[in-house]
Design a protein around this motif. Structure first.
Motif, short mmCIF file in Angstrom:
data_model
loop_
_atom_site.label_atom_id
_atom_site.label_comp_id
_atom_site.label_asym_id
_atom_site.label_seq_id
_atom_site.Cartn_x
_atom_site.Cartn_y
_atom_site.Cartn_z
N LEU A 270 0.82 -1.21 0.00
CA LEU A 270 0.00 0.00 0.00
C LEU A 270 0.86 1.26 0.00
CD1 LEU A 270 -2.75 -1.04 2.59
CD2 LEU A 270 -2.95 -0.95 0.11
N VAL A 271 1.92 1.25 0.79
CA VAL A 271 2.82 2.42 0.83
C VAL A 271 3.46 2.65 -0.53
CG1 VAL A 271 4.94 3.34 1.84
CG2 VAL A 271 3.25 2.24 3.30
N ARG A 272 3.91 1.56 -1.17
CA ARG A 272 4.53 1.68 -2.49
C ARG A 272 3.51 2.19 -3.52
NH1 ARG A 272 6.38 -3.02 -2.71
NH2 ARG A 272 8.55 -2.56 -2.12
N ALA A 273 2.29 1.70 -3.44
CA ALA A 273 1.26 2.13 -4.38
C ALA A 273 0.92 3.60 -4.19
CB ALA A 273 0.01 1.27 -4.22
N GLU A 274 0.85 4.05 -2.92
CA GLU A 274 0.54 5.45 -2.67
C GLU A 274 1.68 6.37 -3.14
OE1 GLU A 274 -2.39 6.96 -1.47
OE2 GLU A 274 -2.98 4.97 -2.14
N ALA A 275 2.91 5.89 -3.01
CA ALA A 275 4.05 6.70 -3.47
C ALA A 275 4.01 6.87 -4.99
CB ALA A 275 5.36 6.06 -3.04
N ARG A 276 3.49 5.86 -5.71
CA ARG A 276 3.41 5.91 -7.17
C ARG A 276 2.00 6.28 -7.64
NH1 ARG A 276 8.07 6.44 -9.07
NH2 ARG A 276 7.37 5.60 -11.08
N ARG A 277 1.23 6.86 -6.74
CA ARG A 277 -0.18 7.12 -7.02
C ARG A 277 -0.38 8.04 -8.23
NH1 ARG A 277 -4.11 9.47 -2.25
NH2 ARG A 277 -6.06 9.60 -3.40
N ASN A 278 0.51 9.01 -8.40
CA ASN A 278 0.38 9.98 -9.49
C ASN A 278 1.46 9.79 -10.56
OD1 ASN A 278 -1.88 11.39 -8.34
ND2 ASN A 278 -0.46 12.33 -6.89
N SER A 279 2.00 8.58 -10.65
CA SER A 279 3.05 8.31 -11.63
C SER A 279 2.43 8.10 -13.01
CB SER A 279 3.85 7.08 -11.21
OG SER A 279 4.74 6.70 -12.22
N VAL A 280 2.82 8.96 -13.94
CA VAL A 280 2.33 8.84 -15.32
C VAL A 280 3.02 7.67 -16.01
CG1 VAL A 280 2.19 10.00 -17.55
CG2 VAL A 280 1.78 11.29 -15.44
N ARG A 281 4.31 7.47 -15.72
CA ARG A 281 5.05 6.38 -16.35
C ARG A 281 4.45 5.03 -15.99
NH1 ARG A 281 11.46 5.99 -15.52
NH2 ARG A 281 11.31 7.85 -16.84
N ASP A 282 4.13 4.82 -14.70
CA ASP A 282 3.53 3.55 -14.29
C ASP A 282 2.20 3.33 -14.99
OD1 ASP A 282 5.69 3.27 -12.69
OD2 ASP A 282 4.63 3.44 -10.79
N LEU A 283 1.42 4.40 -15.13
CA LEU A 283 0.12 4.27 -15.78
C LEU A 283 0.27 3.84 -17.23
CD1 LEU A 283 -2.99 4.78 -15.77
CD2 LEU A 283 -2.47 7.11 -16.51
N VAL A 284 1.16 4.51 -17.96
CA VAL A 284 1.32 4.23 -19.38
C VAL A 284 1.90 2.84 -19.60
CG1 VAL A 284 2.50 4.93 -21.49
CG2 VAL A 284 1.51 6.66 -19.98
N SER A 285 2.99 2.52 -18.87
CA SER A 285 3.64 1.23 -19.08
C SER A 285 2.78 0.07 -18.60
CB SER A 285 5.00 1.20 -18.37
OG SER A 285 4.81 1.34 -16.97
N GLY A 286 1.99 0.28 -17.55
CA GLY A 286 1.18 -0.80 -17.01
C GLY A 286 -0.05 -1.12 -17.83
N VAL A 287 -0.58 -0.14 -18.55
CA VAL A 287 -1.85 -0.32 -19.25
C VAL A 287 -1.66 -0.62 -20.73
CG1 VAL A 287 -4.00 0.83 -19.90
CG2 VAL A 287 -3.09 1.11 -17.59
N THR A 288 -0.62 -0.05 -21.32
CA THR A 288 -0.46 -0.20 -22.77
C THR A 288 0.35 -1.42 -23.15
OG1 THR A 288 1.51 1.22 -22.73
CG2 THR A 288 -0.63 2.28 -23.11
N ASP A 289 0.63 -2.32 -22.19
CA ASP A 289 1.46 -3.48 -22.52
C ASP A 289 0.80 -4.37 -23.56
OD1 ASP A 289 -0.54 -4.22 -20.81
OD2 ASP A 289 0.65 -5.68 -19.70
#
Length: 612
Positions: free
Chosen positions: A246-265
């Motif tokens: 949960l702490v790691r997810a909250e730290a990356r909560r507003n990460s654009v890179r994680d969003l793009v790389s995680g969804v467009t795979d």
């Protein structure tokens, strides 16, 4: 942590005060949205979430004292907090909990909040199972009993059982075995949809639903495991791992890179998968395919020779920048489309396709040794194919351009270009006195992007069922008739990506110089086939009276432009293809040595196909 535990053990009053404070803090806040949303994609969609994250990075949201999620953001406000938390051993966590002796009321509240989060997630997972994009790939979700709906009903039983015991997980063992089975069935359905989407196309929206559903299932499994009775140490270990997650997810909560790389795979996988299928046509495995490739490249060289004349004509009109860019773009774009329609090939467009073919040879599902052997053979085939394709493009562009330049004065009574223009054409090819090589690299980037566009539209044609929808256009049926319309639909199904890629590549090349002019930057493009044509036109206009050093430098410039075109487009395409297939370079460290050994043993295979 050790010092804190020692102080609390030595001063029980401080331990009791901290225990009361933490208990009041935890019971006063809502936990469910932290457990149900942190680290899980929102239901807003990809582009809405992208705007939301970009906005939060500019103006962080206000913290709400009612929710535990905001407290977690306030306490763990550094990006590396999860890292140091992960280094604390389970024994230390257990010792801290022992000395604090959390009250039963606090533990009961946490378990009840876990139950509420399960209810939220179960409802959201059931709704995802009814999404039209999911049902389209797996109609059994509505034809038979859907595990997505069944898990929601079963989860209500688990939550009701938990609430009857006031959250006491030790009173009676929670019977969540059936719920776990249903969640596994949901996961199997998602895996089937992913497999089917490889043939039927994918979109960002479908990928969003699949990724979100998988995250929800994983979170529900985790929380069900926390609610089951277990030994003290394993339970603490699981709880702390959940906290760190949960702490790691909250730290990356507003990460654009994680969003793009995680969804467009999945989408990137589809794009490169279609590109690799196209790239297979650009690999000459035997001599018949080798000579066929030369003929296709030679045909493209003839067309490029005429495209170079049209470009010089547009330049001579001295049009305003916008109209000049449009003229260049249409010349390039329609010319490349004509090359494709006639069945010819541009050599520099091949790397963006063949890179995906090479990545396909490294698919993790294949054995590593066999995959590397296959890749070495493919590299040899690609090498000789690229060489013969470039030879066909350049040789025919040179020959036809020279023939046109000699015939022009005989037909029109004046030379094709003047000596000043000829000098300018040759200067632009000089590797040292001009920006020919950087401009060739820009053209390589455009080649790479056109390959992605080609794969994207091939995927789009399948996902949106463009051929079937074309057959339903009434005015086209009346205009062409049933048989011709069916032929058009079949052609679009197999060529939409290539047509879109060629047209977009032409527009990128045509607009690059104008974009540089508007920005005040030295942006332009250099393409090896056009460079060969310009070399012929410029040399003939000067009566081939070029100092041998300059002639050698300009000829080397054409060669370097071609190598730069190929190297840039191929390296970018290969990187994307490897990433989409999740192939790590560490797993192919032996590849360079294997290629060198193959080249040492049979160098001819890299330049000429073996006997049948």
């Amino acid at each position: 942590m050790q010092l804190l535990i020692a102080v609390l053990r030595g001063q029980p009053d401080l331990a009791a005060g901290l225990q009361r404070y933490l208990g009041a803090l935890l019971t006063a806040r809502d936990h469910s949205f932290l457990y149900a949303e942190s680290g899980i994609l929102a239901n807003t969609g990809f582009f809405s979430e992208l705007r939301h994250r970009l906005g939060n990075r500019v103006l962080p949201p206000v913290l709400d004292p009612r929710f535990l999620r905001d407290l977690l953001d306030e306490v763990f406000d550094e990006d590396d907090d999860a890292t140091w938390l992960a280094h604390i051993t389970p024994e230390l966590w257990q010792a801290l909990l022992d000395v604090l002796a959390c009250a039963d009321s606090t533990l009961h509240h946490i378990r009840l909040e876990l139950g509420e989060a399960l209810r939220i997630l179960a409802c959201r997972l059931a709704a995802l199972g009814l999404e039209p994009d999911m049902v389209r790939y797996y109609p059994a979700l509505v034809e038979y009993g859907s595990p997505f709906l069944a898990q929601q009903r079963e989860m209500e039983q688990v939550i009701a059982d938990l609430q009857q015991r006031n959250g006491d997980a030790q009173a009676v063992a929670i019977d969540s075995a059936h719920a776990d089975v249903l969640l596994d069935q949901c996961r199997d359905v998602l895996a089937r949809i992913r497999r089917q989407s490889r043939d039927a196309g994918a979109a960002v929206k479908l990928t969003w639903h699949l990724t979100r559903a998988e995250q929800i299932i994983e979170r529900m499994h985790t929380m069900l495991g926390l609610l089951k009775p277990a030994e003290a140490t394993p339970r603490v270990t699981a709880a702390m791992q959940f906290l760190i997650e949960l702490v790691r997810a909250e730290a990356r909560r507003n990460s654009v890179r994680d969003l793009v790389s995680g969804v467009t795979d999945l989408l990137s996988m589809q794009v490169t998968e279609h590109a690799s299928k196209t790239g297979e046509h650009y690999v000459a495995r035997d001599r018949s395919e080798f000579f066929a490739m030369f003929r296709k490249a030679a045909g493209a060289g003839v067309i490029v020779a005429f495209m170079a004349i049209i470009k010089m004509f547009i330049t001579s009109l001295h049009l305003p920048p916008l109209w000049e860019a449009l003229g260049y773009s249409l010349n390039y774009g329609l010319g490349f489309v004509l090359v494709h329609v006639l069945g010819f090939t541009i050599a520099t467009k091949q790397p963006a396709m063949t890179a995906a073919t090479l990545a396909a040879a490294l698919d993790p599902r294949k054995g590593s040794a066999g995959a590397l052997d296959e890749l070495v053979e493919t590299i040899a085939q690609v090498s000789r194919t690229q060489i013969i394709a470039i030879a066909g493009n350049v040789l025919l562009a040179l020959i036809v351009s020279c023939a046109i330049a000699f015939a022009w004065p005989l037909v029109f009574g004046a030379p094709l270009i003047g000596t000043e223009k000829a000098g300018h054409l040759l200067h632009d090819l000089h590797p040292l006195l001009s920006l020919a090589i950087p401009h060739a690299a820009i053209a390589g980037v455009c080649l790479f992007l056109s390959g992605l566009i080609s794969g994207y539209y091939d995927n789009k044609a399948i996902y949106n069922r463009v051929p079937d929808r074309l057959r339903r256009v009434k005015w086209l049926r009346r205009l062409l008739g049933e048989r011709r319309l069916d032929g058009l639909a079949v052609y679009i199904e197999h060529n939409l990506g290539a047509l879109a890629g060629n047209l977009s590549f032409g527009f990128m090349l045509g607009c690059m110089g104008t974009i540089g002019f508007l920005l005040g930057l030295p942006l332009d493009i250099r393409h090896v086939t056009f460079g060969a044509a310009n070399l012929a036109y410029g040399s003939q206009a000067l009566g081939f009276q070029v100092y041998w050093v300059d002639a050698l430098a300009v000829s080397a410039g054409v060669l370097l432009i071609g190598l730069t075109n190929l190297a840039v487009s191929f390296s970018l395409a290969l990187r994307v293809a490897l990433k989409s297939r999740r192939v790590h370079l560490a797993g192919v460290r032996a590849l360079p040595g294997m290629v060198l050994r193959r080249f040492w043993q049979r160098p001819r295979d890299f330049f000429w196909p073996p006997a049948e």
